[in-house]
Enzyme design. Structure first.
Site, short mmCIF file in Angstrom:
data_model
loop_
_atom_site.label_atom_id
_atom_site.label_comp_id
_atom_site.label_asym_id
_atom_site.label_seq_id
_atom_site.Cartn_x
_atom_site.Cartn_y
_atom_site.Cartn_z
N ASP A 135 7.08 12.73 -7.00
CA ASP A 135 5.64 12.55 -6.92
C ASP A 135 4.84 13.75 -7.47
O ASP A 135 3.84 13.54 -8.13
CB ASP A 135 5.22 12.28 -5.46
CG ASP A 135 3.83 11.68 -5.38
OD1 ASP A 135 3.37 11.09 -6.37
OD2 ASP A 135 3.19 11.81 -4.32
N CYS A 150 7.95 -11.29 -10.53
CA CYS A 150 6.68 -11.68 -9.90
C CYS A 150 6.40 -13.16 -10.14
O CYS A 150 5.72 -13.81 -9.34
CB CYS A 150 5.52 -10.85 -10.45
SG CYS A 150 5.46 -9.17 -9.80
N CYS A 195 3.27 -15.67 -8.98
CA CYS A 195 2.62 -15.14 -7.78
C CYS A 195 1.49 -14.18 -8.17
O CYS A 195 1.55 -13.50 -9.18
CB CYS A 195 3.67 -14.40 -6.95
SG CYS A 195 3.00 -13.55 -5.52
N CYS A 234 -0.90 -10.13 -4.33
CA CYS A 234 -1.41 -8.76 -4.22
C CYS A 234 -2.76 -8.63 -4.90
O CYS A 234 -3.67 -7.96 -4.38
CB CYS A 234 -0.42 -7.78 -4.85
SG CYS A 234 0.04 -8.24 -6.54
N CYS A 263 -6.25 -7.58 -2.53
CA CYS A 263 -6.80 -6.21 -2.56
C CYS A 263 -8.25 -6.23 -2.07
O CYS A 263 -9.11 -6.89 -2.67
CB CYS A 263 -6.74 -5.65 -3.98
SG CYS A 263 -7.60 -4.06 -4.10
N CYS A 286 -9.54 2.04 -5.67
CA CYS A 286 -8.41 1.89 -4.75
C CYS A 286 -8.61 2.76 -3.50
O CYS A 286 -8.93 3.95 -3.60
CB CYS A 286 -7.12 2.28 -5.47
SG CYS A 286 -5.67 2.30 -4.41
N CYS A 316 -3.44 3.05 1.76
CA CYS A 316 -3.62 1.61 1.97
C CYS A 316 -2.31 0.91 1.62
O CYS A 316 -1.64 1.30 0.66
CB CYS A 316 -4.76 1.11 1.08
SG CYS A 316 -4.90 -0.69 0.98
N CYS A 338 -1.69 -4.30 -0.71
CA CYS A 338 -1.03 -5.00 -1.83
C CYS A 338 0.49 -4.98 -1.69
O CYS A 338 1.18 -5.64 -2.46
CB CYS A 338 -1.50 -4.46 -3.17
SG CYS A 338 -1.24 -2.70 -3.43
N CYS A 366 3.17 -8.86 -0.22
CA CYS A 366 4.15 -9.19 -1.25
C CYS A 366 5.38 -9.88 -0.63
O CYS A 366 6.01 -9.34 0.29
CB CYS A 366 4.59 -7.93 -1.98
SG CYS A 366 5.86 -8.28 -3.22
#
Ligand code: B12
Ligand code: SF4
Ligand code: SF4
Length: 329
Positions: free
Chosen positions: A138, A193, A196, A199, A203, A219, A246, A249, A253
């Site tokens: 990260d 995905c 679908c 998400c 949001c 966001c 948050c 999303c 799923c």
């Protein structure tokens, strides 16, 4: 790299050594890729041009490395990419308290991930008798989701998360660069995905202008963690009780609904101080109290002022909800 054992150990044996070490350390998945230029450089450029990075100026500064990951360390020959599951069920909400995203409930994951990655690196040095490494989780300029996809660990989904078909998306990604040549894995080919779009529709702030594109400036994660200024007025009510980060999303799923299991890493488990913390206390904390109570958690990123700002928004939202439910309030 010094000549010696490293030249006699095969790339396959080194890859096996890395994967065994990763499994022994509790990483749920591990794959290996090279440092070839990013296949998504044009998508990154469009994202930056659109201004979706907001105040995250480091995303502009680091763009050359995201486009060409080998620039992070020109000696690197392989990237060992790991996933670490941090999922846990949410505790029941309580009045006057704020919600913290799951990834931030335990000890600061940057430290946990970096230390474990360094152990894999040290193991490789032991196996090969030589070699150097660098660990990232990260806090660096690498395109971590793309590297995870290239290492065969999952696909980049419509909510932009890297989803593992075995684990879902509640995973941290860690990358160990090494100057040893390890056998590489094939990229994850499928996009699972399908049709679908749960998400995108769920949001609360409508932060996805298109599938796989996130406008960070809308966001909640960005607004409560990265942004330094006030939350824009129109977005405030949509933040609900999210105090830090948050998960909406990800919560909706189907891959998480079906495959997410409780984390086996005790350091990721919620601490009493991060699980639905009391808003009034947070809003009134001094710098010193903040350091004592929330030091060594991911909540240090926005600092005391940022957390107090978020607490004030959630207090406002809770009051507004109370008034709407009870006309006498
Ligand atoms: C900046 C950042 C943010 C920003 C912007 C997020 C974003 N989607 O861009 C903000 C603050 C909003 C954020 C939020 C979160 N983040 Co964040 N974040 C990062 C960071 C530092 C850089 C991401 C980035 O480069 N963004 C720029 C965009 C353009 O890149 P991208 O999202 O990776 O998208 C690329 C691909 O989608 C690609 N692409 C598009 N289509 C396709 C198709 C294919 C086939 C391929 C291969 C690629 C591809 O194009 C893009 C350009 O490279 C990474 C760490 C890192 N160094 O990579 C963590 C990281 C992405 N975050 C992480 C987490 C956990 C979160 C949150 C869940 C935290 C939370 N609960 O609040 C949320 C999730 C919100 C969301 N839906 O993304 C994890 C994600 C783990 C995972 N399994 O995916 C990461 C990898 C950190 C880590 N090491 O674990 N984050
Ligand atoms: S983290 Fe929340 S606000 Fe951000 S894109 Fe996902 S659902 Fe939307
Ligand atoms: S909710 Fe649906 S569209 Fe969104 S990431 Fe999950 S599978 Fe993909």
């Amino acid at each position: 790299m010094a000549p010696g054992l490293a030249e006699t150990v095969t790339p396959e044996a080194l890859a096996n050594a890395a994967k065994t070490a990763a499994a022994d350390l509790g990483f749920e998945a591990c794959g290996i890729t090279d440092l070839a230029p990013s296949a998504a450089a044009a998508a990154l450029d469009r994202w930056l041009f659109a201004g979706h990075q907001g105040e995250m100026r480091y995303m502009e500064r680091q763009a050359p490395v995201r486009r060409e990951p080998s620039r992070a360390w020109p000696d690197a020959r392989s990237a060992v990419v790991v996933l670490h599951n941090y999922y846990q069920r949410d505790a029941e909400p309580a009045p006057g308290r704020g919600r913290v995203a799951r990834y931030a409930l335990g000890d600061d994951y940057h430290d946990v991930m970096r230390r474990k990655l360094e152990q894999i690196g040290a193991g490789l040095v032991g196996t090969a008798g030589a070699g150097r490494f660098r660990a990232y989780a990260d806090a660096g300029p690498l395109p971590e989701r793309e590297l995870a996809w290239r290492a065969g660990l999952g696909w980049v989904a419509k909510n932009t998360m890297l989803i593992s078909p075995l684990l879902g998306s509640y995973t941290f990604i860690g990358v160990l660069l090494t100057d040893l040549v390890l056998a590489h894995d094939a990229p994850f080919e499928a996009d699972r995905c399908g049709t679908c779009r749960r998400c995108l529709d769920a949001c609360p702030t409508e932060a996805f202008p298109a599938p796989r594109v996130l406008d960070a400036t809308r966001c909640i994660s960005y607004l409560t963690i990265e942004a330094r200024g006030p939350v824009p007025e129109p977005i405030k009510p949509t933040m609900g009780d999210w105090l830090f980060g948050c998960d909406v999303c990800q919560e909706v799923c189907p891959w998480n609904v079906r495959f997410a299991v409780e984390t086996a890493e005790p350091r990721y488990r919620a601490r009493p101080k991060t699980e639905w913390p009391t808003l009034q206390e947070l809003a009134a904390m001094t710098e010193r109290e903040f350091d004592v109570v929330l030091g060594a958690t991911a909540l240090v990123r926005p600092g005391r002022a940022g957390v107090a700002r978020n607490a004030a928004v959630v207090i406002e939202n809770t009051r507004a909800r109370g008034a709407a439910e009870c006309p006498a309030a």
